[in-house]
Design a protein around this motif. Structure first.
Motif, PDB file in Angstrom:
ATOM      1  N   ALA A   1       0.834  -1.205   0.000  1.00 11.56           N
ATOM      2  CA  ALA A   1       0.000   0.000   0.000  1.00 11.56           C
ATOM      3  C   ALA A   1       0.869   1.255   0.000  1.00 11.56           C
ATOM      4  CB  ALA A   1      -0.910   0.001   1.220  1.00 11.56           C
ATOM      5  N   GLU A   2       0.296   2.351  -0.464  1.00 10.99           N
ATOM      6  CA  GLU A   2       0.971   3.642  -0.363  1.00 10.99           C
ATOM      7  C   GLU A   2       1.252   3.949   1.105  1.00 10.99           C
ATOM      8  OE1 GLU A   2      -0.451   8.213  -0.976  1.00 10.99           O
ATOM      9  OE2 GLU A   2      -0.828   6.846  -2.661  1.00 10.99           O
ATOM     10  N   ALA A   3       2.478   4.317   1.409  1.00 13.23           N
ATOM     11  CA  ALA A   3       2.879   4.522   2.799  1.00 13.23           C
ATOM     12  C   ALA A   3       2.344   5.847   3.357  1.00 13.23           C
ATOM     13  CB  ALA A   3       4.396   4.487   2.915  1.00 13.23           C
ATOM     14  N   VAL A   4       2.065   5.836   4.642  1.00 12.34           N
ATOM     15  CA  VAL A   4       1.713   7.052   5.386  1.00 12.34           C
ATOM     16  C   VAL A   4       2.937   7.426   6.214  1.00 12.34           C
ATOM     17  CG1 VAL A   4       0.193   8.065   7.112  1.00 12.34           C
ATOM     18  CG2 VAL A   4      -0.708   6.390   5.466  1.00 12.34           C
ATOM     19  N   THR A   5       3.446   8.638   6.009  1.00 10.40           N
ATOM     20  CA  THR A   5       4.743   9.013   6.562  1.00 10.40           C
ATOM     21  C   THR A   5       4.644  10.315   7.343  1.00 10.40           C
ATOM     22  OG1 THR A   5       5.847   7.924   4.696  1.00 10.40           O
ATOM     23  CG2 THR A   5       7.143   9.512   5.956  1.00 10.40           C
ATOM     24  N   GLU A   6       5.372  10.392   8.468  1.00  3.81           N
ATOM     25  CA  GLU A   6       5.438  11.626   9.239  1.00  3.81           C
ATOM     26  C   GLU A   6       6.835  11.799   9.817  1.00  3.81           C
ATOM     27  OE1 GLU A   6       3.319  11.860  12.921  1.00  3.81           O
ATOM     28  OE2 GLU A   6       3.363   9.699  13.237  1.00  3.81           O
ATOM     29  N   ARG A   7       7.140  13.040  10.160  1.00  5.48           N
ATOM     30  CA  ARG A   7       8.408  13.387  10.780  1.00  5.48           C
ATOM     31  C   ARG A   7       8.187  13.711  12.258  1.00  5.48           C
ATOM     32  NH1 ARG A   7      13.925  12.916  10.176  1.00  5.48           N
ATOM     33  NH2 ARG A   7      14.350  12.697   7.951  1.00  5.48           N
ATOM     34  N   ARG A   8       9.080  13.198  13.103  1.00  5.50           N
ATOM     35  CA  ARG A   8       9.136  13.588  14.513  1.00  5.50           C
ATOM     36  C   ARG A   8      10.567  13.985  14.807  1.00  5.50           C
ATOM     37  NH1 ARG A   8       5.703   8.493  17.118  1.00  5.50           N
ATOM     38  NH2 ARG A   8       3.768   8.851  15.923  1.00  5.50           N
ATOM     39  N   GLY A   9      10.932  15.186  14.384  1.00  2.00           N
ATOM     40  CA  GLY A   9      12.300  15.647  14.549  1.00  2.00           C
ATOM     41  C   GLY A   9      13.260  14.806  13.742  1.00  2.00           C
ATOM     42  N   GLY A  10      14.190  14.141  14.444  1.00  5.27           N
ATOM     43  CA  GLY A  10      15.194  13.322  13.780  1.00  5.27           C
ATOM     44  C   GLY A  10      14.730  11.929  13.437  1.00  5.27           C
ATOM     45  N   GLU A  11      13.441  11.633  13.650  1.00 11.86           N
ATOM     46  CA  GLU A  11      12.897  10.323  13.314  1.00 11.86           C
ATOM     47  C   GLU A  11      11.876  10.438  12.183  1.00 11.86           C
ATOM     48  OE1 GLU A  11      13.168   7.485  17.263  1.00 11.86           O
ATOM     49  OE2 GLU A  11      11.262   8.440  16.776  1.00 11.86           O
ATOM     50  N   LEU A  12      12.018   9.571  11.198  1.00 13.26           N
ATOM     51  CA  LEU A  12      11.051   9.442  10.118  1.00 13.26           C
ATOM     52  C   LEU A  12      10.262   8.160  10.380  1.00 13.26           C
ATOM     53  CD1 LEU A  12      10.110  10.492   7.257  1.00 13.26           C
ATOM     54  CD2 LEU A  12      11.739   8.838   6.315  1.00 13.26           C
ATOM     55  N   ILE A  13       8.949   8.279  10.449  1.00 13.35           N
ATOM     56  CA  ILE A  13       8.099   7.123  10.747  1.00 13.35           C
ATOM     57  C   ILE A  13       7.162   6.912   9.574  1.00 13.35           C
ATOM     58  CG2 ILE A  13       6.386   6.149  12.327  1.00 13.35           C
ATOM     59  CD1 ILE A  13       7.629   8.058  14.468  1.00 13.35           C
ATOM     60  N   SER A  14       7.172   5.689   9.035  1.00  8.46           N
ATOM     61  CA  SER A  14       6.384   5.399   7.840  1.00  8.46           C
ATOM     62  C   SER A  14       5.693   4.049   7.997  1.00  8.46           C
ATOM     63  CB  SER A  14       7.289   5.391   6.600  1.00  8.46           C
ATOM     64  OG  SER A  14       6.532   5.302   5.416  1.00  8.46           O
ATOM     65  N   MET A  15       4.406   4.011   7.660  1.00  5.51           N
ATOM     66  CA  MET A  15       3.610   2.803   7.818  1.00  5.51           C
ATOM     67  C   MET A  15       2.994   2.397   6.491  1.00  5.51           C
ATOM     68  SD  MET A  15       0.269   1.534   8.022  1.00  5.51           S
ATOM     69  CE  MET A  15      -0.761   2.940   8.430  1.00  5.51           C
ATOM     70  N   THR A  16       3.021   1.098   6.209  1.00  7.62           N
ATOM     71  CA  THR A  16       2.381   0.565   5.012  1.00  7.62           C
ATOM     72  C   THR A  16       1.720  -0.765   5.355  1.00  7.62           C
ATOM     73  OG1 THR A  16       2.697   0.065   2.665  1.00  7.62           O
ATOM     74  CG2 THR A  16       4.384  -0.731   4.163  1.00  7.62           C
ATOM     75  N   GLU A  17       0.969  -1.312   4.407  1.00  5.61           N
ATOM     76  CA  GLU A  17       0.360  -2.630   4.571  1.00  5.61           C
ATOM     77  C   GLU A  17       0.808  -3.529   3.432  1.00  5.61           C
ATOM     78  OE1 GLU A  17      -3.859  -2.088   5.010  1.00  5.61           O
ATOM     79  OE2 GLU A  17      -3.664  -1.323   7.055  1.00  5.61           O
ATOM     80  N   LEU A  18       1.098  -4.777   3.771  1.00  6.43           N
ATOM     81  CA  LEU A  18       1.591  -5.771   2.828  1.00  6.43           C
ATOM     82  C   LEU A  18       0.547  -6.869   2.691  1.00  6.43           C
ATOM     83  CD1 LEU A  18       5.196  -6.175   4.318  1.00  6.43           C
ATOM     84  CD2 LEU A  18       4.408  -4.463   2.668  1.00  6.43           C
ATOM     85  N   VAL A  19       0.132  -7.144   1.456  1.00 10.74           N
ATOM     86  CA  VAL A  19      -0.897  -8.160   1.216  1.00 10.74           C
ATOM     87  C   VAL A  19      -0.342  -9.179   0.216  1.00 10.74           C
ATOM     88  CG1 VAL A  19      -3.234  -8.616   0.409  1.00 10.74           C
ATOM     89  CG2 VAL A  19      -2.730  -6.491   1.648  1.00 10.74           C
ATOM     90  N   PRO A  20      -0.115 -10.429   0.651  1.00  7.64           N
ATOM     91  CA  PRO A  20       0.393 -11.460  -0.249  1.00  7.64           C
ATOM     92  C   PRO A  20      -0.736 -12.071  -1.073  1.00  7.64           C
ATOM     93  CG  PRO A  20       0.071 -12.400   1.900  1.00  7.64           C
ATOM     94  CD  PRO A  20      -0.308 -10.937   2.013  1.00  7.64           C
ATOM     95  N   PRO A  21      -0.427 -12.874  -2.095  1.00 11.68           N
ATOM     96  CA  PRO A  21      -1.484 -13.517  -2.888  1.00 11.68           C
ATOM     97  C   PRO A  21      -2.428 -14.371  -2.046  1.00 11.68           C
ATOM     98  CG  PRO A  21       0.618 -13.694  -4.022  1.00 11.68           C
ATOM     99  CD  PRO A  21       0.912 -13.127  -2.674  1.00 11.68           C
ATOM    100  N   SER A  22      -1.926 -14.929  -0.929  1.00 15.08           N
ATOM    101  CA  SER A  22      -2.777 -15.763  -0.067  1.00 15.08           C
ATOM    102  C   SER A  22      -3.810 -14.965   0.695  1.00 15.08           C
ATOM    103  CB  SER A  22      -1.900 -16.529   0.928  1.00 15.08           C
ATOM    104  OG  SER A  22      -1.236 -15.615   1.810  1.00 15.08           O
TER     105      SER A  22
END
Length: 263
Positions: A212-233
């Motif tokens: 999935a398209e990642a959702v990303t944010e900055r917290r100072g010196g940290e970059l935090i990014s979340m996505t979802e992975l869906v396999p064929p199963s």
């Protein structure tokens, strides 16, 4: 998945009176022999104004390119050196790729260094503007040593993504949580803030996994990014963390981070 369906709909649109030859031309730039015995060449594509093609991980609305080098002669391996791509936003869809002109460097290792090489590639790709077209290229070039230094190829090589070390990444971790049809992956990367918006593209070793398209944010010196992975199963699965690649894209270039261990 919905966005990919939208792309297929564009491919079937009646506006296909536009042809590949109207919007795309390509050639192999033969390049030069390197000190390690490999040969640096490039696939060059010229697109009509406003048209674009896609990066290796194009976003869920893009069309990933494929390369078949099997008809080459005396070629042991081919390594693509991707220049940092651009991020496109259209109708709420995010894709990643290149516009107008692309020089894609390829490093070719010979089977027998004493023999000449002939590079042959068949490329399947998508090109898009207001509509999208499937495109096919068939390119061939002899690679005779020593060749000649090519400023276009060197410029493209200089645009590659920086490594984690070059970009000042000090730590990267990924937490993994099961969801109904796969996994939720959250990466935390400690690195300097470029002061510009960043887009993170995730890749896994298994190309069949939808990302999935990642959702990303900055917290100072940290970059935090979340996505979802869906396999064929369509179910939670065992994730190879060493096969995860994060590419962090900003207006001033890209950073490539390989592997994402547990916190």
């Amino acid at each position: 998945m919905i966005r990919y369906t939208a792309t297929l709909a564009l491919l079937a649109a009646p506006a296909l009176a536009t042809t590949q030859d109207d919007v795309l031309s390509a050639q192999l730039r033969p390049g030069w022999q390197m000190e390690n015995g490999a040969h640096m060449a490039a696939v060059e594509m010229q697109l009509a104004p406003g048209w674009k093609t896609y990066w290796r991980s194009p976003g869920d609305a893009g069309i990933p390119p494929s390369f078949d080098w099997s008809r080459s002669e005396n070629v042991k391996s081919v390594t693509i050196h991707w220049p940092a791509p651009s991020v496109f936003e259209l109708n709420g869809m995010q894709t990643i790729g290149y516009h107008d002109h692309l020089v894609l460097p390829v490093e070719i290792m010979p089977k027998d260094p004493a023999r000449p090489m002939r590079l042959s590639v068949a490329v399947e790709l998508g090109v898009c503007d207001e509509i999208c077209l499937p495109a096919s290229l068939s390119l061939t070039s002899d690679l005779a040593p020593p060749g000649a230094s090519d400023p276009e190829i060197r410029t493209a090589l200089a645009k590659r993504a920086a490594t984690a070390g070059e970009a000042g990444v000090t730590e990267v971790t990924c937490s993994v949580d099961p969801i109904a049809d796969g996994l939720r992956l959250t990466a935390t990367v400690r690195m300097p803030d470029p002061g510009r918006p960043e887009v993170v593209a995730f890749e896994t070793a298994d190309r069949q996994v939808w990302i999935a398209e990642a959702v990303t944010e900055r917290r100072g010196g940290e970059l935090i990014s979340m996505t979802e992975l869906v396999p064929p199963s369509g179910a939670p699965f065992a994730l190879d963390r060493s096969g995860i690649t994060l590419t962090i894209l900003a207006a001033n270039g890209a950073v490539e981070v390989k592997g994402c261990p547990a916190p």
